[in-house]
Design a protein around this motif. Structure first.
Motif, short mmCIF file in Angstrom:
data_model
loop_
_atom_site.label_atom_id
_atom_site.label_comp_id
_atom_site.label_asym_id
_atom_site.label_seq_id
_atom_site.Cartn_x
_atom_site.Cartn_y
_atom_site.Cartn_z
N ALA A 263 0.98 -1.16 -0.03
CA ALA A 263 -0.04 -0.12 0.11
C ALA A 263 0.89 1.26 0.13
O ALA A 263 1.78 1.33 0.57
CB ALA A 263 -0.99 -0.23 1.32
N VAL A 264 0.64 2.25 -1.03
CA VAL A 264 1.19 3.32 -0.83
C VAL A 264 0.50 4.53 -0.74
O VAL A 264 -0.69 4.94 -1.25
CB VAL A 264 1.92 3.60 -2.27
N PHE A 265 0.79 5.16 0.31
CA PHE A 265 -0.10 6.30 0.78
C PHE A 265 0.54 7.70 0.20
O PHE A 265 1.67 8.15 0.65
CB PHE A 265 -0.26 6.38 2.40
N MET A 266 -0.29 8.40 -0.42
CA MET A 266 0.38 9.70 -1.02
C MET A 266 -0.53 10.95 -0.37
O MET A 266 -1.83 11.01 -0.22
CB MET A 266 0.22 9.92 -2.66
N ASP A 267 0.12 12.17 -0.27
CA ASP A 267 -0.53 13.27 0.00
C ASP A 267 0.22 14.32 -0.52
O ASP A 267 1.47 14.68 -0.25
CB ASP A 267 -0.83 13.22 1.64
N GLY B 36 1.36 15.62 -3.24
CA GLY B 36 2.21 15.49 -4.29
C GLY B 36 3.33 14.48 -4.07
O GLY B 36 4.41 14.40 -4.58
N ILE B 37 3.39 14.06 -2.60
CA ILE B 37 4.49 12.89 -2.29
C ILE B 37 4.12 11.72 -1.94
O ILE B 37 3.03 11.50 -1.55
CB ILE B 37 5.43 13.69 -1.49
N ILE B 38 4.79 10.70 -1.98
CA ILE B 38 4.68 9.64 -1.04
C ILE B 38 4.76 9.68 0.16
O ILE B 38 5.93 9.94 0.62
CB ILE B 38 5.55 8.30 -1.50
N VAL B 39 3.84 9.66 1.08
CA VAL B 39 4.05 9.90 2.54
C VAL B 39 4.79 8.66 3.25
O VAL B 39 5.64 8.65 3.93
CB VAL B 39 2.87 10.07 3.13
N GLU B 40 3.97 7.49 3.14
CA GLU B 40 4.74 6.10 3.44
C GLU B 40 4.01 5.32 2.50
O GLU B 40 2.99 5.23 2.05
CB GLU B 40 4.22 6.04 5.02
N GLN B 41 4.83 3.93 2.63
CA GLN B 41 4.34 2.71 1.82
C GLN B 41 4.88 1.62 2.74
O GLN B 41 5.80 1.78 3.57
CB GLN B 41 4.74 2.86 0.57
N GLY B 42 4.11 0.39 2.33
CA GLY B 42 4.69 -0.80 3.04
C GLY B 42 3.56 -1.89 3.06
O GLY B 42 2.89 -1.86 1.91
#
Lengths: 251, 465, 290
Positions: free
Chosen positions: A217-221, A223-229
């Motif tokens: 799962a990739v979380f974006m906010d 215009g950037i990827i905030v966190e993924q995993g």
């Protein structure tokens, strides 16, 4: 769960330091992302976070302002690349289906096979019927799009993309325009696809799907990827306040 | 005027030539037996075409016969007796008038004339002098009803009172009564027609005889007008399509020239364009058949309008259609011809049909430059009858095309609306779909205002410069 | 007369004409002017303006195609020519104001005169013919004319009959067009008809037609002035005569104009105007001696 299909090490899509401006508005502010063969990646985030734009950059429906995007061994941001050849291998499913309204379901699936892959009429038809059967619409092959429900239309759209033998499938909020009772059918098709080993990048608000089907799962906010995993990590133990905030609102 | 002078010099030269010939013939006369020297030479005999749907002379229908003869040298003419072919009848108001001309100068010639169905007698108060042209017009006389070639014979009386045979006149070709003419004649005798025509409005606009005469004549005009638009319009379609592509082209300079084409043609009257083409091109040494030139001007004019119709149609196709095609790897040409144009065609059919109707009506403008089409046929009938009825009949012919087409447009628009409104779905679902469509960026059910997707940088037509 | 005044009188005239039509009333009973002028010639009094019905009271409204020099042509917005001068003299003599309508279509002009709603007099070098007389009345002929065929100077035609089987042009509704139809009977002959004679000439110069058929005096005028690359191939003696067209329903006006023609013939005005345009021709008698 997510580990019933094989994820290889080979990258299908590699995005490096991607920037995108709409006029003076910076929508993507340097995004890096790599998707390996067989991997199912969901991209989450509030609206306006740039997730759809990111997805649409992968097949150049949006032209990146800066950075590089690689599809397998091809740099698609290189102006010398013939983007149409890349697009043959990148399937895309849209929020608004975008079926060709003047063609029947079968002809929708056949058109690009005939024009782009130069398949014979018979072969294209056979594959079309096969793909329509896969999405459960064998009995609707002669229907016009206007005679199909939204869910059915979206499944035809998926069949249309699959008929091109894509190396990766991009789903841009594929269920957002559907009535709640029709969402399930489309998600089932997507789930089966994932289980079949298709590489998928899915922009969605369906948290259940993201959690159950995705490998990552990739979380974006903003215009950037905030966190993924791993989905369970991101969903259950978000490291970032913005992620927590978003998940708190949505779940 | 100078020409008159010139003519009279020519005439006097002519006269001395005639004198020379006369002297020579006199010499011949002495030598042996010869035909009588003519004191009156018949120059020509014609009849005015009296066919309401053509240019022929119909027997049994009044016409005007013109008979011309020149008075020989040293001769004078007192009387002329013209004998009509057997079977000739007189129309109402039949009369004879002789005009005597010296070159181009008309001479006052008092005369007493009589006319019967056997012939006419022109009795000049003063003998007509040698060298003069006698032009006899016989009004409202009907040649025999059977077709054939008819001549006028007769005799004349010279200044000394001697009667001589006239040489036979050239023949007038007469055809037998046509269907139209016999219907017209039947109508002439009907009391209700008489009443009808006594009403000013009815007579001027709906004259029954002229309706009968106009229908077959204007039919030819109708075919010609239809021919103009049926060739011109299909020609305008590819040109219009090409221009609409140029209007959406990647390069600004191409768009600029395409928009000049469209705006100049749409911004100036077709009438003016017709005049420029018809009177201007020949100055450049370009000589094109006027019917063909008419077609070309119409096609060019219509192409500009069609270009805008096509452009609006193409741009009204939802952006998603371009994106879906692109995502499947289709190039711009494939997208255009397999996806966009098939959808555009359905959308532009009503507007393009309206354009067809406009163009069809505009063929009438070509009447002003001598292209034979509906208006021209009607105009010349109006000119010869002094009655508006042919215009009304022409209007009927135009409506014969435009009304059904208008109706077809209407039903097509309804069908289109139904097709795009997802007619096969149950009504409750339809409502929901509509709501959904509103929340997305409106799918392709709106023609106007056109979106500007095609040119926008979506990678379809390459990057925008 | 100011513009608004004109408009007012136009409306007033229309209303009057309408009411006349509605009541079915002509312009009063019988001829009041008589034909005293016709037999004596000199002593005729100008007819009183009030006795004659015109579209606009007190105004003699004239329709013409205004494209036929030296008879009538437009000089900007002002008509000029022999017919204009002649009608001005007639109107002045009658005590009327003269008003020319903007250029009219020749082929419907007579129908327009007959309808009595727009103009009182049609004056466009109309040849008097029996066919036209069925529709309207003609005043005394004021000019003798003939036909001519005009071609480009470098063409090889020598006579009118040379054009048999060719593409020729004439103004719609004219005696020239009639002449072509009656005399050039070969099936190959194509007659193209135009609204204006100047358009016929434009078509000739443009090579669209081979020959142009119209009245000889105008052909002579144009060949020596405007269209110098054309010439008269042949003058065709037809002995036709021009007359003013007046509605059959208005014999009073017909008579008044005929009387006035006699008056201005007798006082020399007619001949002065005639000779200023046609110094080589003999003015017609206008029935002044008959």
């Amino acid at each position: 769960m997510s580990d019933h299909h094989e994820v290889t090490d080979k990258a299908v899509v590699r995005i490096q330091n991607l920037h995108k401006y709409f006029g003076s508005l910076e929508v993507l502010k340097g995004v890096d992302l790599e998707v390996r063969r067989g991997e199912v990646v969901t991209i989450l985030g509030p609206s306006g976070s740039g997730k759809s734009t990111l997805l649409r950059c992968i097949n150049l429906l949006e032209k990146p302002t800066g950075g590089e995007i690689w599809f397998e061994d091809t740099c698609i941001t290189d102006p010398n690349t013939n983007i149409n050849e890349v697009r043959e291998h990148v399937g895309m499913v849209f929020q608004s289906f975008n079926l060709f309204p003047h063609l029947s379901a079968k002809k929708n699936v056949m058109l690009a096979q005939r024009k782009v892959l130069k398949r014979s009429n018979e072969e294209a038809e056979r594959i079309a019927l096969e793909q329509l059967a896969k999405v459960g619409l064998s009995d609707r092959s002669e229907y016009m799009p206007s005679q199909l429900s939204g869910g059915q239309q979206q499944r035809v759209a998926i069949a249309r993309a699959l008929a091109m033998d894509p190396h990766v499938m991009l789903f841009d909020e594929a269920t957002s325009a559907l009535d709640p009772e029709l969402v399930r059918g489309v998600l089932d098709v997507m789930r089966e696809l994932a289980e079949g080993g298709m590489t998928m990048i899915v922009v969605t608000h369906e948290m259940g799907f993201a959690r159950d089907v995705a490998d990552r799962a990739v979380f974006m906010d903003e215009g950037i990827i905030v966190e993924q995993g791993l989905p369970e990590e991101v969903f259950d133990n978000p490291r970032h306040a913005r992620t927590r905030d978003f998940l708190g609102h949505i779940i | 005027m100078s020409t008159t002078k010139k003519y009279s010099t020519v005439a006097s030269a002519l006269r001395s030539f005639v004198a020379l010939v006369a002297v020579l013939s006199l010499v011949v006369c002495v030598v042996g037996p010869t035909p009588e020297a003519r004191a009156l030479t018949v120059d020509k005999t014609t009849a005015q075409p009296n066919q309401s749907d053509g240019n022929q002379i119909i027997g049994g229908v009044p016409t005007r016969i013109t008979w011309e003869a020149t008075v020989g040298d040293d001769e004078e003419i007192k009387e002329i007796h013209l004998v009509f072919p057997a079977g000739t009848t007189l129309g109402e108001g039949a009369n004879t008038k002789a005009t005597v001309l010296d070159g181009l100068a008309r001479l006052e010639t008092p005369q007493e004339n009589t006319i019967t169905d056997e012939g006419t007698v022109i009795d000049f108060a003063e003998p007509v002098a040698s060298g003069l042209l006698i032009r006899v017009e016989i009004f409202y006389v009907a040649l025999p009803a059977e077709s054939g070639h008819y001549t006028l014979t007769g005799r004349y009386v010279d200044g000394e009172g001697t009667e001589r045979e006239l040489e036979e006149s050239p023949a007038i070709a007469v055809i037998s009564v046509t269907v139209v003419e016999s219907i017209t004649q039947w109508l002439d005798e009907q009391p209700w027609v008489e009443w009808w025509n006594s009403q000013l409005f009815l007579r001027v606009f709906f004259n029954p005889q002229l309706i009968v005469a106009s229908v077959p004549t204007l039919f030819q005009g109708w075919l010609r007008s239809l021919g103009l638009v049926l060739v011109g319009f299909p020609l305008a379609i590819p040109i219009g399509l090409a221009v609409s592509f140029l209007r959406m082209a990647r390069f600004r300079i191409v768009r600029f020239f395409a928009s000049i084409y469209v705006n100049v043609i749409r911004g100036t009257p077709l009438f003016l364009q017709i005049y420029i083409a018809f009177f201007g091109l020949p100055f450049l040494g370009v000589s094109i058949d006027s019917y063909l030139l008419g077609i070309l001007v119409l096609a060019m004019n219509s192409s500009a309008y069609l270009a805008e119709i096509f452009r609006a149609g193409i741009q009204s196709i939802h952006k998603g259609q371009f994106e879906a095609s692109a995502s499947l790897g289709m190039n711009a040409v494939q997208t255009m011809f397999s996806v966009i144009l098939p959808q555009t065609v359905r959308r532009v059919i009503p507007t393009a049909t309206s354009e067809f109707i406009l163009l069809y009506k505009d063929t009438s403008l070509l009447a002003a430059v001598g292209v034979m089409e509906q208006m021209m046929f009607a105009k010349s009938m109006v000119a010869s009858s002094g009655n508006m009825t042919p215009y009304i009949v022409a209007a009927g012919y135009y409506l014969l095309v435009t009304l059904p087409l208008t109706k077809i447009i209407g039903s097509f628009e309804k069908k289109l609306a139904a097709a795009e409104g997802h007619s096969s779905e149950p009504p409750d679902k339809k409502k929901k779909r509509k709501r959904l469509q509103k929340t997305e960026d409106a799918p392709s059910d709106s023609f106007a205002p056109p979106h500007d997707n095609f040119r926008r940088g979506n990678g379809l037509m390459g990057p925008k410069i | 007369m100011s513009k608004s005044n004109k408009l007012f009188s136009l409306i007033a005239g229309l209303v009057l004409a309408m009411s006349l039509l509605l009541t079915g009333c002509g312009g009063g009973g019988g001829s009041t002017t008589g034909n005293a002028a016709a037999d004596s010639g000199s002593g005729a009094a100008a007819p009183a303006a009030s006795e004659i019905r015109t579209v606009t009271p007190g105004v003699l409204t004239v329709g013409s195609d205004c494209d036929y020099p030296p008879f009538i042509e437009m000089n900007g917005e002002q008509p000029q020519g022999f017919e204009y001068d002649l009608l001005s003299a007639i109107a002045t003599e009658m005590g009327y104001e003269l008003e020319y309508l903007p250029p009219q279509n020749f082929d419907t002009l007579l129908a327009s005169v007959a309808s009595e709603t727009k103009m009182d007099v049609g004056c466009s070098s109309f040849t008097i013919t029996d066919d036209r007389k069925k529709l309207i009345d003609f005043c005394t002929p004021y000019f003798d004319s003939n036909q001519a065929v005009v071609a480009l100077i470098d063409s090889s035609y020598t006579s009118a009959m040379d054009f048999n089987g060719k593409v020729v042009g004439a103004q719609s509704g004219t005696t020239g067009a009639d002449w072509v139809r009656e005399n050039l009977t070969d099936s190959g002959t194509t007659l193209k008809e135009y609204n204006q004679t100047s358009e016929v000439m434009a078509a000739l110069v443009a090579g669209d037609i081979e020959g142009a058929f119209y009245d000889e005096p105008v052909a002579a005028e144009w060949a020596s002035t405007l269209y110098t690359n054309t010439h008269i191939v042949e003058s065709i003696p037809t002995g036709e005569q021009y007359g003013f067209a007046v509605s059959k329903g208005n014999p009073e006006l017909l008579e008044a104009i005929n009387d006035t023609l006699v008056i201005i013939k007798n006082n020399g005005t007619f001949d002065r105007i005639f000779l200023s345009y046609f110094p080589d021709l003999t003015p017609p008698s206008l029935g002044a001696n008959g």
